[in-house]
Enzyme design. Structure first.
Site, PDB file in Angstrom:
ATOM      1  N   HIS A  96      -6.228  13.336  13.151  1.00 14.90           N
ATOM      2  CA  HIS A  96      -5.159  12.488  13.663  1.00 14.90           C
ATOM      3  C   HIS A  96      -3.921  13.357  13.717  1.00 14.90           C
ATOM      4  O   HIS A  96      -3.263  13.593  12.715  1.00 14.90           O
ATOM      5  CB  HIS A  96      -4.994  11.253  12.773  1.00 14.90           C
ATOM      6  CG  HIS A  96      -6.251  10.439  12.697  1.00 14.90           C
ATOM      7  ND1 HIS A  96      -6.921  10.182  11.523  1.00 14.90           N
ATOM      8  CD2 HIS A  96      -6.994   9.871  13.679  1.00 14.90           C
ATOM      9  CE1 HIS A  96      -8.007   9.460  11.779  1.00 14.90           C
ATOM     10  NE2 HIS A  96      -8.078   9.261  13.081  1.00 14.90           N
ATOM     11  N   GLU A 110      -3.126  15.316  10.427  1.00 14.54           N
ATOM     12  CA  GLU A 110      -4.071  14.990   9.361  1.00 14.54           C
ATOM     13  C   GLU A 110      -5.505  15.353   9.759  1.00 14.54           C
ATOM     14  O   GLU A 110      -6.056  14.764  10.681  1.00 14.54           O
ATOM     15  CB  GLU A 110      -4.004  13.491   9.049  1.00 14.54           C
ATOM     16  CG  GLU A 110      -2.591  12.963   8.835  1.00 14.54           C
ATOM     17  CD  GLU A 110      -2.566  11.440   8.751  1.00 14.54           C
ATOM     18  OE1 GLU A 110      -3.639  10.821   8.654  1.00 14.54           O
ATOM     19  OE2 GLU A 110      -1.467  10.877   8.795  1.00 14.54           O
ATOM     20  N   HIS A 123       0.865  -1.182   0.000  1.00 19.18           N
ATOM     21  CA  HIS A 123       0.000   0.000   0.000  1.00 19.18           C
ATOM     22  C   HIS A 123       0.900   1.230   0.000  1.00 19.18           C
ATOM     23  O   HIS A 123       1.649   1.441   0.948  1.00 19.18           O
ATOM     24  CB  HIS A 123      -0.872  -0.033   1.272  1.00 19.18           C
ATOM     25  CG  HIS A 123      -1.893   1.033   1.330  1.00 19.18           C
ATOM     26  ND1 HIS A 123      -3.218   0.815   1.057  1.00 19.18           N
ATOM     27  CD2 HIS A 123      -1.784   2.338   1.626  1.00 19.18           C
ATOM     28  CE1 HIS A 123      -3.887   1.940   1.200  1.00 19.18           C
ATOM     29  NE2 HIS A 123      -3.033   2.877   1.531  1.00 19.18           N
ATOM     30  N   HIS A 151      -0.404   3.528  11.658  1.00 20.15           N
ATOM     31  CA  HIS A 151       0.804   4.341  11.651  1.00 20.15           C
ATOM     32  C   HIS A 151       0.723   5.509  12.622  1.00 20.15           C
ATOM     33  O   HIS A 151      -0.315   5.826  13.189  1.00 20.15           O
ATOM     34  CB  HIS A 151       1.131   4.834  10.225  1.00 20.15           C
ATOM     35  CG  HIS A 151       0.315   5.995   9.736  1.00 20.15           C
ATOM     36  ND1 HIS A 151       0.894   7.070   9.086  1.00 20.15           N
ATOM     37  CD2 HIS A 151      -0.999   6.258   9.776  1.00 20.15           C
ATOM     38  CE1 HIS A 151      -0.040   7.924   8.755  1.00 20.15           C
ATOM     39  NE2 HIS A 151      -1.193   7.468   9.146  1.00 20.15           N
ATOM     40  N   TYR A 165     -15.557   5.781   3.516  1.00 14.99           N
ATOM     41  CA  TYR A 165     -14.095   5.716   3.504  1.00 14.99           C
ATOM     42  C   TYR A 165     -13.677   4.316   3.927  1.00 14.99           C
ATOM     43  O   TYR A 165     -14.156   3.796   4.943  1.00 14.99           O
ATOM     44  CB  TYR A 165     -13.537   6.784   4.451  1.00 14.99           C
ATOM     45  CG  TYR A 165     -12.048   6.774   4.590  1.00 14.99           C
ATOM     46  CD1 TYR A 165     -11.232   6.988   3.474  1.00 14.99           C
ATOM     47  CD2 TYR A 165     -11.440   6.557   5.818  1.00 14.99           C
ATOM     48  CE1 TYR A 165      -9.851   6.971   3.602  1.00 14.99           C
ATOM     49  CE2 TYR A 165     -10.065   6.544   5.949  1.00 14.99           C
ATOM     50  CZ  TYR A 165      -9.276   6.746   4.834  1.00 14.99           C
ATOM     51  OH  TYR A 165      -7.913   6.730   4.959  1.00 14.99           O
ATOM     52  N   HIS A 193      -3.020   5.846  14.638  1.00 17.14           N
ATOM     53  CA  HIS A 193      -4.341   5.614  14.044  1.00 17.14           C
ATOM     54  C   HIS A 193      -4.240   4.542  12.969  1.00 17.14           C
ATOM     55  O   HIS A 193      -3.151   4.070  12.652  1.00 17.14           O
ATOM     56  CB  HIS A 193      -4.938   6.914  13.498  1.00 17.14           C
ATOM     57  CG  HIS A 193      -4.051   7.659  12.564  1.00 17.14           C
ATOM     58  ND1 HIS A 193      -2.967   8.385  12.987  1.00 17.14           N
ATOM     59  CD2 HIS A 193      -4.066   7.790  11.228  1.00 17.14           C
ATOM     60  CE1 HIS A 193      -2.365   8.938  11.959  1.00 17.14           C
ATOM     61  NE2 HIS A 193      -3.003   8.588  10.860  1.00 17.14           N
TER      62      HIS A 193
END
Ligand code: FE2
Length: 448
Positions: free
Chosen positions: A376, A352, A303, A346, A361, A382
């Site tokens: 975040h 963010e 990803h 992460h 989402y 998160h």
């Protein structure tokens, strides 16, 4: 170069006339609403046509490098010194600027429900609800993340923001931005950017409107470098649209509001300041349809970082460390093999702020709803909730298309401070962090 004579929209901005646009990002545009209003081969002739005044609007220092130098020449009925006067302080309502330490909420991952549309009459100037602030408006660094709620068009009013450029991200209802450079309509799934110093008013088109607003105190938004991706994909320059010139010659009383240094000021004018008959240059408002973003992603495994979805970036003085990245999560295929496909868990030095324009989402199928928001902040962990983790860990990895979804992120190098409104207005979800509670210990040293 385009020359667009658009007399059909002269003075008709408020009557629903379809605006015209020029295509390209950061071009040196030129446009005139009356033939011959633009001087040829010079910026400041001894006498401008039609009795207009020539005026420069500088969005960068005069001496900024050529690639970052932004200015436009405006040919207007009255110079902007006539759009000024004795200013008085005006009510900021729920609009805040950094630094704003008005609420001492303990650190946490935060999420908000969408604020309901207010019953009272609320123009754009009253409807900006600041959620977070970051950096310092006085040092031209950082940003504010707002949610706007608008139930009434601005009439006989105009506004400009000296503190930052403004990116409108509509979520419900369309807006007509009647700017001195021309008219922009913007609907959900589109964005519009109004540079600092540009006068405009906000009108409703199809009823009350709600959306997000990023106020960028720092360097102007620009397209990110594509690196090895090459010359195409992500946001393409031709999909950015800048309005053709349109003006009002209206001698009716107008209140001009200016946001400057975190305060709002107002003055009375006897006429409309939206009076630019022609302009040329590369400093102008623009719009962009997020559905024209061509996403690039993993076609093998793993990803990639979300930066692959950057639409626009506000750079800082440190290469690769953005003042703000505007990132979207649009419709796309998921095809990676032997891969945990949602965003990984992460922690991040960047902060963010996320919003959802429509759909679901993929990392948060529950609780993150269109019109809502999440934060975040710097170095707060998160990732996917329990439901998303289970689904992604056990699902068959055939190609899957994520459809009907458009989330976005304002990501900044500065920690984001939550406003009193965001902390106390009743939309803050008290149980957000519970979404990770179900992630039990799975470790078993006897099972490789
Ligand atoms: Fe993140």
């Amino acid at each position: 170069m385009n020359i667009n004579a658009a007399p059909q929209i002269v003075g008709l901005a408020s009557q629903g006339i379809t605006p015209g646009y020029m295509s390209g990002f950061g071009n040196s545009f030129e446009t005139e609403a009356l033939p011959g209003a633009l001087p040829v081969g010079r910026n400041s002739p001894q006498r401008a046509a039609y009795g207009l005044y020539a005026e420069q609007l500088s969005g960068s220092p005069f001496t900024a490098p050529r690639g970052a130098n932004e200015r436009s020449w405006l040919y207007r009925i009255r110079p902007s010194v006539k759009h000024s006067g004795r200013f008085v302080k005006a009510d900021m309502h729920r609009w805040r600027s950094a630094p704003c330490l008005e609420h001492d909420l303990p650190i946490a991952q935060l999420r908000w429900d969408p604020p309901p549309m207010p019953k009272e009459q609320m123009t754009f100037l009253q409807g900006v609800h600041t959620m977070t602030t970051a950096g310092d408006v006085n040092t031209q660094a950082g940003m504010a993340a707002h949610i706007y709620l608008i139930t009434q068009s601005m009439t006989d009013q105009a506004f400009y923001n000296a503190d930052g450029e403004m990116m409108f991200v509509p979520q419900q209802g369309s807006l007509r931005l009647v700017t001195e450079f021309g008219v922009i309509t913007v609907a959900p799934a589109e964005i519009a950017v109004v540079p600092r110093g540009v006068k405009f008013r906000v009108e409703l088109i199809d009823g009350p409107a709600r959306g997000y607003l990023c106020e960028n105190y720092g360097g102007a938004f620009t397209l990110p470098e594509r690196g090895p991706i090459g010359a195409n994909c992500l946001a393409n320059s031709r999909d950015f649209l800048t309005p053709v010139a349109a003006y009002e010659d209206k001698d009716t009383p107008t209140e001009l509001y200016v946001k400057w240094g975190g305060q709002l000021y107002a003055t009375q004018l006897p006429y409309s300041p939206i009076d630019v008959v022609a302009w040329h240059g590369n400093y102008a408002p623009y719009k962009y349809d997020l559905r024209t973003f061509s996403p690039v992603g993993a076609i093998g495994f793993d990803h990639p970082d979300p930066s692959i979805f950057t639409v626009l970036t506000s750079p800082s003085e440190t290469a690769g460390t953005a003042n703000i990245d505007f990132v979207i999560f649009p419709e796309r295929w998921m095809v990676a093999e032997n891969t945990f496909r949602p965003p990984w868990y992460h922690m991040n030095i960047m902060s963010e702020f996320m919003g959802l324009i429509y759909g679901v989402y993929d990392a948060k199928p529950q609780g993150f709803t269109p019109g809502g928001a999440s934060l975040h902040n710097m170095m707060l962990p998160h990732g996917p909730d329990r439901e998303a983790f289970d689904h992604a860990s056990n699902g068959e990895l055939k190609p899957v298309k994520l459809t009907g979804t458009m989330a976005f992120m304002f990501e900044t190098r500065y920690p984001q401070r939550v406003t009193e409104y965001a902390a106390t207005a009743g939309i803050l979800q008290s149980d957000y962090a519970d979404c990770w509670r179900g992630l039990e210990k799975r470790f078993d040293p006897t099972r490789p």
